[in-house]
Design an enzyme around this catalytic site. Structure first.
Site, mmCIF file in Angstrom:
data_model
loop_
_atom_site.group_PDB
_atom_site.id
_atom_site.type_symbol
_atom_site.label_atom_id
_atom_site.label_comp_id
_atom_site.label_asym_id
_atom_site.label_seq_id
_atom_site.Cartn_x
_atom_site.Cartn_y
_atom_site.Cartn_z
ATOM 1 N N ASP A 119 1.811 8.269 4.877
ATOM 2 C CA ASP A 119 2.110 8.494 3.466
ATOM 3 C C ASP A 119 0.889 8.031 2.676
ATOM 4 O O ASP A 119 0.655 6.836 2.534
ATOM 5 C CB ASP A 119 3.360 7.693 3.079
ATOM 6 C CG ASP A 119 3.844 8.053 1.692
ATOM 7 O OD1 ASP A 119 3.239 8.930 1.056
ATOM 8 O OD2 ASP A 119 4.852 7.453 1.260
ATOM 9 N N ALA A 120 0.089 8.998 2.228
ATOM 10 C CA ALA A 120 -1.159 8.650 1.545
ATOM 11 C C ALA A 120 -1.272 9.369 0.205
ATOM 12 O O ALA A 120 -2.086 8.989 -0.630
ATOM 13 C CB ALA A 120 -2.350 8.992 2.422
ATOM 14 N N LYS A 121 -0.457 10.400 0.025
ATOM 15 C CA LYS A 121 -0.439 11.174 -1.223
ATOM 16 C C LYS A 121 -1.848 11.490 -1.692
ATOM 17 O O LYS A 121 -2.224 11.210 -2.818
ATOM 18 C CB LYS A 121 0.363 10.440 -2.307
ATOM 19 C CG LYS A 121 1.815 10.197 -1.887
ATOM 20 C CD LYS A 121 2.653 9.617 -3.001
ATOM 21 C CE LYS A 121 4.075 9.351 -2.577
ATOM 22 N NZ LYS A 121 4.252 8.296 -1.551
ATOM 23 N N ARG A 122 -2.626 12.114 -0.789
ATOM 24 C CA ARG A 122 -3.999 12.468 -1.110
ATOM 25 C C ARG A 122 -4.059 13.869 -1.718
ATOM 26 O O ARG A 122 -3.065 14.566 -1.792
ATOM 27 C CB ARG A 122 -4.876 12.401 0.157
ATOM 28 C CG ARG A 122 -4.993 11.016 0.747
ATOM 29 C CD ARG A 122 -5.703 10.052 -0.205
ATOM 30 N NE ARG A 122 -5.141 8.721 -0.104
ATOM 31 C CZ ARG A 122 -5.553 7.744 0.700
ATOM 32 N NH1 ARG A 122 -6.577 7.927 1.475
ATOM 33 N NH2 ARG A 122 -4.953 6.580 0.718
#
Ligand code: OMP
Length: 272
Positions: free
Chosen positions: A95-98
């Site tokens: 989960d990095a929401k890049r």
């Protein structure tokens, strides 16, 4: 094997749609774990060893590891490697929401899929399909796009009307349609918005949704199951982090996490 096949196998094996979020926070760790050289890794290892039979995926959120600097990133890598070596069948979602311009996304691709070598990643859609091509072209990986997020203020942009429909519906249509050329896309839909979940399921009947927001954020399993399941009684990765990780902050934390995970998995399965 691609991400969705791996996920399906893990769902079959565990009989579970539950994903445990590996989001360690130093001030919430048991005292004896805090004193270790790699406290997040030791904590995760204990959680993983007691919950692996109950989950279809693990989802470490990069923020918690980045907060520690290089030692945190190393512990994220150690966690991902541990799962790959010992529990190879369980997919890991970073989960990095890049999401940046295309050439910069190439750097994120290297970090996520070469350095960490996880199975899937969460991304923002804001810069458009063209920018996300370095991710979307990866046929074997899971590309998980934020659609309707679980936070209280998510409507500020996501519910704005665009050409007569809310922006999250536009995202759901595009991602499930023209972005999904390689059938590797998933959507994030918060458990805290069941009526939006229902609408999104209607227009994306075959997609897998990552559902955060159960537990600490107040989302209800019954709502998610009523509105989110697909025709095969799956199609959901239901995440919970804090409610499982910190079920106890004492020496029994891992057993308490297992009991909480089992309770949640069984509650989910009662609706399947
Ligand atoms: P808990 O609220 O502790 O279960 O944690 C939720 C996890 O899911 C955190 O890692 C969040 O960053 C993540 N998350 C959300 O809470 N809401 C969203 O809309 C999207 C995510 C996510 O992409 O996983």
């Amino acid at each position: 094997m691609n991400f969705l096949q791996k996920l399906n196998n893990a769902v079959d094996k565990s009989n579970s749609l539950l994903c445990v979020g590996l989001d360690p926070q130093m001030d919430k760790l048991p005292e004896h774990i805090k004193r270790q050289k790699y406290p997040f890794f030791e904590f995760n290892k204990a959680i993983i060893d007691t919950t692996y039979e109950l989950v279809c995926a693990y989802k470490p959120n990069s923020a918690f590891y980045e907060a520690l600097g290089p030692n945190g990133i190393l512990q994220l890598k150690m966690t991902s490697e541990y799962i790959q070596k010992k529990y190879l069948e369980i997919p890991v979602i970073l989960d990095a929401k890049r999401g940046d311009i295309g050439s910069t996304n190439n750097g994120y691709v290297k970090f996520v899929f070469e350095y960490l070598n996880v199975d899937a990643v969460t991304l923002h859609p804001y810069l458009g399909k063209e920018s996300l091509k370095p991710f979307l072209n990866l046929k074997e990986r899971g590309i998980i796009i934020l659609c309707k997020t679980s936070n209280p203020g998510s409507g500020e942009f996501q519910n704005t009307t665009v050409d007569g429909e809310p922006l999250y519906m536009r995202v759901a249509k595009l991602v499930s349609g023209e972005w999904n050329e390689y059938n590797n896309c998933l959507l994030v839909v918060g458990a805290t918005y069941p009526s939006e979940l229902k609408e999104i399921r209607r227009i994306a009947p075959h997609m897998v949704f990552l559902i955060p927001g159960i537990g600490a954020q107040g989302g209800k399993v019954s709502d998610v199951m009523e509105h989110g399941l697909d025709e095969n009684k799956r199609g959901l990765i239901i995440n919970s982090s804090r409610s499982i990780l910190y079920a106890s902050t004492g020496k029994d934390f891992a057993e308490a996490a297992r009991a909480e995970a089992k309770k949640l998995r069984d509650e989910i399965n009662r609706f399947r």
